[in-house]
Design an enzyme around this catalytic site. Structure first.
Site, PDB file in Angstrom:
ATOM      1  N   PRO A   1       0.883  -1.176  -0.028  1.00 31.86           N
ATOM      2  CG  PRO A   1      -0.812  -1.324   1.615  1.00 31.86           C
ATOM      3  CD  PRO A   1       0.421  -2.191   1.043  1.00 31.86           C
ATOM      4  CD  GLU A   2       2.744   2.826  -4.547  1.00 25.04           C
ATOM      5  OE1 GLU A   2       2.566   4.050  -4.968  1.00 25.04           O
ATOM      6  OE2 GLU A   2       3.100   1.871  -5.124  1.00 25.04           O
TER       7      GLU A   2
ATOM      8  CG  HIS B   1      -3.284 -15.589   6.878  1.00 28.50           C
ATOM      9  ND1 HIS B   1      -2.211 -16.392   7.071  1.00 28.50           N
ATOM     10  CD2 HIS B   1      -4.019 -16.048   5.913  1.00 28.50           C
ATOM     11  CE1 HIS B   1      -2.132 -17.474   5.980  1.00 28.50           C
ATOM     12  NE2 HIS B   1      -3.147 -17.281   5.519  1.00 28.50           N
TER      13      HIS B   1
ATOM     14  NE  ARG C   1       4.447 -12.125   0.698  1.00 30.20           N
ATOM     15  CZ  ARG C   1       4.738 -11.616  -0.259  1.00 30.20           C
ATOM     16  NH1 ARG C   1       3.834 -10.980  -1.068  1.00 30.20           N
ATOM     17  NH2 ARG C   1       6.037 -11.431  -0.649  1.00 30.20           N
TER      18      ARG C   1
END
Length: 278
Positions: free
Chosen positions: A2-3, A93, A112
């Site tokens: 994400p930016e 997760h 991740r």
């Protein structure tokens, strides 16, 4: 990853979901997510009884401002926050759970497992890693054309890696650097010191316009990004250069090319963004 537009969207969503909620307890299911303090039990205990006053953003980091504490969170590749009712089945997760006294839970999930959380006393977070060496906020009042020129002018490095360097300008990221450089008509391999005053003005304007439009669209969901309510962004449907290798440029009709600049996949139009001698 994400930016800025995606993190800004998550921030705004979280403020609608958890602002004013009081933490009853915290459950950490994956200790390595927590970097500060290094004792997970201290992290859990310190947050008990505190209220989330608001959520802010610094670059690509979220800052949860509580009454007496600041939690700094980085989503990295696939970190997500979601509000759930207590008792709902847990995703496998789910790594950190903030249990609120109203029976709801803020859950942090991360496939991740690259995300991080750091807990600080007020005033510490901006003066210590990971926030202490971040550069200009491109959507802040301080990001003026003059400040941008002072930052870039004379730097002996390619313009794209410079813009990706969080010590100079924060949060832009690969997608929005490519989009901004294309809008400004600047080749990503141009040396920063070769850019004229007019080119820097165009680039400054392009950065602000691109990021503002992306924020208004809720960010770009080019991979797995969703906001705190599970909603995807829509700016990916407006991308004019990124991800369009071998397609025609919307501006001039030339075939979009892709190369590697500073270790990152880079899209550009060889006609709109001529490669000039540095």
């Amino acid at each position: 990853m994400p930016e800025l537009p995606e993190v800004e969207t998550v921030k705004r969503t979280l403020n609608t979901l958890v602002q004013g909620k009081k933490i009853q307890k915290v459950t950490v299911r994956l200790p390595r997510i927590i970097r500060r303090p290094d004792d997970i039990r201290i992290f859990e205990t310190m947050l008990e009884g505190h209220t989330i006053e608001r959520v802010e953003r610094r670059g690509k980091f979220l800052r949860f401002l509580l009454d007496g504490l600041v939690l700094v969170s980085h989503l990295r590749m696939e970190g997500r926050y979601g509000l759930h009712a207590a008792g709902e089945p847990l995703d496998k997760h789910t790594h950190v759970i903030f249990h609120f006294d109203d029976g709801s839970e803020l859950r942090y999930t991360d496939v991740r497992q690259f995300g991080t959380m750091d807990l600080f006393l007020p005033g510490e977070d901006l003066n210590l890693p990971p926030l202490n060496k971040l550069g200009l906020e491109p959507l802040s009042k301080g990001f003026t054309p003059e400040a941008f020129k002072d930052l870039v002018a004379g730097k002996n490095t390619k313009i794209k890696p410079l813009l990706l360097n969080q010590a100079y300008v924060v949060g832009i990221g690969n997608i929005y650097v490519d989009e901004s450089l294309h809008q400004a008509g600047i080749h990503p391999e141009r040396n920063a010191k070769s850019l004229t005053g007019d080119e820097l003005d165009r680039l400054h304007q392009a950065i602000v316009a691109t990021l503002s439009e992306a924020v208004n669209a809720g960010g770009s969901s080019v991979k797995s990004y969703v906001n705190g309510q599970g909603e995807s962004g829509s700016y990916q449907h407006r991308l004019r250069i990124y991800g369009r290798k071998d397609e025609t440029c919307y501006t001039c009709g030339t075939k979009v090319e892709k190369s590697v600049v500073g270790g990152r996949g880079t899209h550009f139009c060889p006609s709109c963004q001529p490669s000039l001698l540095n």
